[in-house]
Design a protein around this motif. Structure first.
Motif, mmCIF file in Angstrom:
data_model
loop_
_atom_site.group_PDB
_atom_site.id
_atom_site.type_symbol
_atom_site.label_atom_id
_atom_site.label_comp_id
_atom_site.label_asym_id
_atom_site.label_seq_id
_atom_site.Cartn_x
_atom_site.Cartn_y
_atom_site.Cartn_z
ATOM 1 N N VAL A 115 10.840 -0.534 -6.876
ATOM 2 C CA VAL A 115 9.756 -0.401 -7.855
ATOM 3 C C VAL A 115 8.445 -0.466 -7.074
ATOM 4 C CG1 VAL A 115 8.532 -1.562 -9.742
ATOM 5 C CG2 VAL A 115 11.015 -1.278 -9.846
ATOM 6 N N GLU A 116 7.575 0.514 -7.350
ATOM 7 C CA GLU A 116 6.273 0.559 -6.679
ATOM 8 C C GLU A 116 5.203 0.474 -7.776
ATOM 9 O OE1 GLU A 116 4.713 4.315 -5.210
ATOM 10 O OE2 GLU A 116 4.501 3.437 -3.219
ATOM 11 N N PRO A 117 4.741 -0.738 -8.069
ATOM 12 C CA PRO A 117 3.843 -0.909 -9.211
ATOM 13 C C PRO A 117 2.417 -0.466 -8.906
ATOM 14 C CG PRO A 117 4.136 -3.002 -8.091
ATOM 15 C CD PRO A 117 5.016 -2.002 -7.374
ATOM 16 N N ALA A 118 1.803 0.205 -9.891
ATOM 17 C CA ALA A 118 0.381 0.541 -9.763
ATOM 18 C C ALA A 118 -0.478 -0.471 -10.513
ATOM 19 C CB ALA A 118 0.127 1.955 -10.272
ATOM 20 N N SER A 119 0.191 -1.462 -11.130
ATOM 21 C CA SER A 119 -0.543 -2.535 -11.809
ATOM 22 C C SER A 119 0.350 -3.768 -11.873
ATOM 23 C CB SER A 119 -0.937 -2.101 -13.215
ATOM 24 O OG SER A 119 0.232 -1.872 -13.967
ATOM 25 N N PRO A 120 -0.253 -4.970 -11.976
ATOM 26 C CA PRO A 120 0.539 -6.198 -11.953
ATOM 27 C C PRO A 120 1.610 -6.272 -13.043
ATOM 28 C CG PRO A 120 -1.766 -6.711 -11.579
ATOM 29 C CD PRO A 120 -1.702 -5.243 -11.929
ATOM 30 N N ASP A 121 1.349 -5.679 -14.218
ATOM 31 C CA ASP A 121 2.358 -5.794 -15.293
ATOM 32 C C ASP A 121 3.630 -5.018 -14.957
ATOM 33 O OD1 ASP A 121 0.335 -3.741 -15.664
ATOM 34 O OD2 ASP A 121 1.522 -3.111 -17.389
ATOM 35 N N HIS A 165 -4.137 -7.537 -6.624
ATOM 36 C CA HIS A 165 -3.180 -8.449 -5.997
ATOM 37 C C HIS A 165 -3.555 -9.887 -6.326
ATOM 38 C CE1 HIS A 165 -3.757 -4.625 -4.107
ATOM 39 N NE2 HIS A 165 -2.499 -4.653 -3.710
ATOM 40 N N TYR A 166 -4.842 -10.156 -6.243
ATOM 41 C CA TYR A 166 -5.348 -11.463 -6.651
ATOM 42 C C TYR A 166 -4.997 -11.736 -8.118
ATOM 43 C CZ TYR A 166 -8.719 -14.552 -8.802
ATOM 44 O OH TYR A 166 -9.289 -15.512 -9.571
ATOM 45 N N ALA A 167 -5.273 -10.759 -8.978
ATOM 46 C CA ALA A 167 -4.989 -10.946 -10.409
ATOM 47 C C ALA A 167 -3.492 -11.155 -10.655
ATOM 48 C CB ALA A 167 -5.489 -9.733 -11.194
ATOM 49 N N TRP A 168 -2.680 -10.403 -9.920
ATOM 50 C CA TRP A 168 -1.220 -10.522 -10.033
ATOM 51 C C TRP A 168 -0.780 -11.952 -9.704
ATOM 52 C CZ3 TRP A 168 2.233 -8.938 -5.405
ATOM 53 C CH2 TRP A 168 3.589 -9.055 -5.723
ATOM 54 N N LEU A 169 -1.192 -12.449 -8.552
ATOM 55 C CA LEU A 169 -0.717 -13.759 -8.094
ATOM 56 C C LEU A 169 -1.386 -14.907 -8.856
ATOM 57 C CD1 LEU A 169 -0.473 -12.850 -4.347
ATOM 58 C CD2 LEU A 169 1.351 -12.963 -6.043
ATOM 59 N N ARG A 170 -2.560 -14.635 -9.386
ATOM 60 C CA ARG A 170 -3.255 -15.654 -10.174
ATOM 61 C C ARG A 170 -2.470 -15.986 -11.434
ATOM 62 N NH1 ARG A 170 -5.061 -19.228 -12.186
ATOM 63 N NH2 ARG A 170 -7.193 -19.971 -12.520
ATOM 64 N N HIS A 171 -1.748 -14.983 -11.959
ATOM 65 C CA HIS A 171 -1.072 -15.173 -13.249
ATOM 66 C C HIS A 171 0.449 -15.111 -13.162
ATOM 67 C CE1 HIS A 171 -4.943 -15.091 -15.224
ATOM 68 N NE2 HIS A 171 -5.241 -13.995 -14.551
ATOM 69 N N ALA A 172 0.983 -14.775 -11.998
ATOM 70 C CA ALA A 172 2.435 -14.609 -11.876
ATOM 71 C C ALA A 172 3.146 -15.945 -12.013
ATOM 72 C CB ALA A 172 2.763 -13.980 -10.529
ATOM 73 N N SER A 173 4.345 -15.911 -12.589
ATOM 74 C CA SER A 173 5.100 -17.156 -12.716
ATOM 75 C C SER A 173 5.929 -17.397 -11.459
ATOM 76 C CB SER A 173 5.967 -17.133 -13.968
ATOM 77 O OG SER A 173 6.591 -15.881 -14.102
#
Ligand SMILES: CC(C)=CCC/C(C)=C/CC/C(C)=C/CC/C(C)=C/COP(=O)(O)OP(=O)(O)O
Ligand SMILES: O=P(O)(O)OC[C@@H](O)CO
Ligand SMILES: [Mg+2]
Length: 230
Positions: free
Chosen positions: A65-71, A100-108
């Motif tokens: 999977v190659e995501p173009a957005s954190p969701d 990337h910051y937003a992804w890791l800021r909210h990732a579980s």
């Protein structure tokens, strides 16, 4: 763990935003391609990504999977790797580290064993990825070589991806990237629609990616691009 992605010569990129009949999926997974990458810039959602994953996951081919957005950064059962892009040649920090910051800021929870960072050099200004990221696509071979060194030698990205999505690229530019790369695996993607083009870019890059041709040309063309690099 899972490092054999470094040996892939041919990757087929499937777009969750496009329709594929089950028969077509069966032809694609038996085409000889080394892996499937599920990716697109526009209109990719968790829903259509999961639908495509379900369609392709029963065949034992490696799935990226190659995501173009954190969701769209999902680690579900069938997924082998998450290839996460950063665009080198944009001035818009969102596409370098912001998302990337937003992804890791909210990732579980992140399965870091599955994550492979990719340094994109985007070279078609008319592609969705070129438009969305505001990439500077007016680069010379020397410019591309310098970005490759930034990505490979300085940041130590394991993958450098020369991206011409939608149009066949300049082999001279890919050659300049190939001469500059030392440790990273060099990907080329964009506009491959024949055995000749696959062979030409396959001689220069480590891994070629075929996307639109799967939908627009059909299975014989995909098979020919696989044979050309294996
Ligand atoms: C941090 C996380 C999880 C995500 C952000 C990832 C970033 C920075 C994405 C930037 C855009 C990018 C490089 C996306 C990669 C996928 C890609 C290039 C798909 C091909 O796109 P196109 O073919 O131009 O678009 P369509 O097929 O949707 O028209
Ligand atoms: O769709 P095409 O033009 O084959 O490009 C493949 C891939 O590099 C797109 O991200
Ligand atoms: Mg596309």
């Amino acid at each position: 763990m899972h490092a054999n992605w470094k040996t892939w010569a041919h990757v087929t990129k499937l777009d969750p935003d496009k329709h594929l009949p089950q028969e077509a999926v069966e032809e694609i997974v038996t085409s000889g391609t080394d892996a499937l990458m599920l990716s697109g810039t526009l209109n990719v959602t968790r829903e259509n990504l999961h639908e495509l994953l379900e369609l392709v996951s029963a065949y034992g081919l490696p799935l990226v999977v190659e995501p173009a957005s954190p969701d769209c950064a999902i680690f579900d059962g069938a997924v082998d790797h998450l290839f996460v892009p950063s665009v080198m040649n944009t001035n818009d920090v969102r596409w370098i580290v912001g998302k990337h910051y937003a992804w890791l800021r909210h990732a579980s929870s992140i399965d870091w064993e599955m994550v492979v960072p990719e340094a994109y050099i985007v070279l078609n200004p008319n592609s969705a990825v070129g438009r969305v990221t505001g990439a500077d696509c007016t680069l010379s071979g020397e410019d591309v070589a310098a970005f490759v060194e930034v990505a490979d030698r300085y940041f130590r990205f394991p993958i450098v991806y020369i991206e011409y999505s939608g149009t066949y690229g300049d082999p001279g530019i890919v050659q300049a990237a190939s001469e500059a790369v030392e440790n990273a695996t060099l990907y080329y993607g964009g506009g491959i629609r024949s055995a000749e083009q696959a062979a030409e870019m396959g001689r220069i890059a480590d891994t070629i990616v075929v996307g639109n041709a799967v939908y627009e040309e059909g299975i014989d063309v995909l098979r020919a691009t696989v044979r050309a690099v294996q």
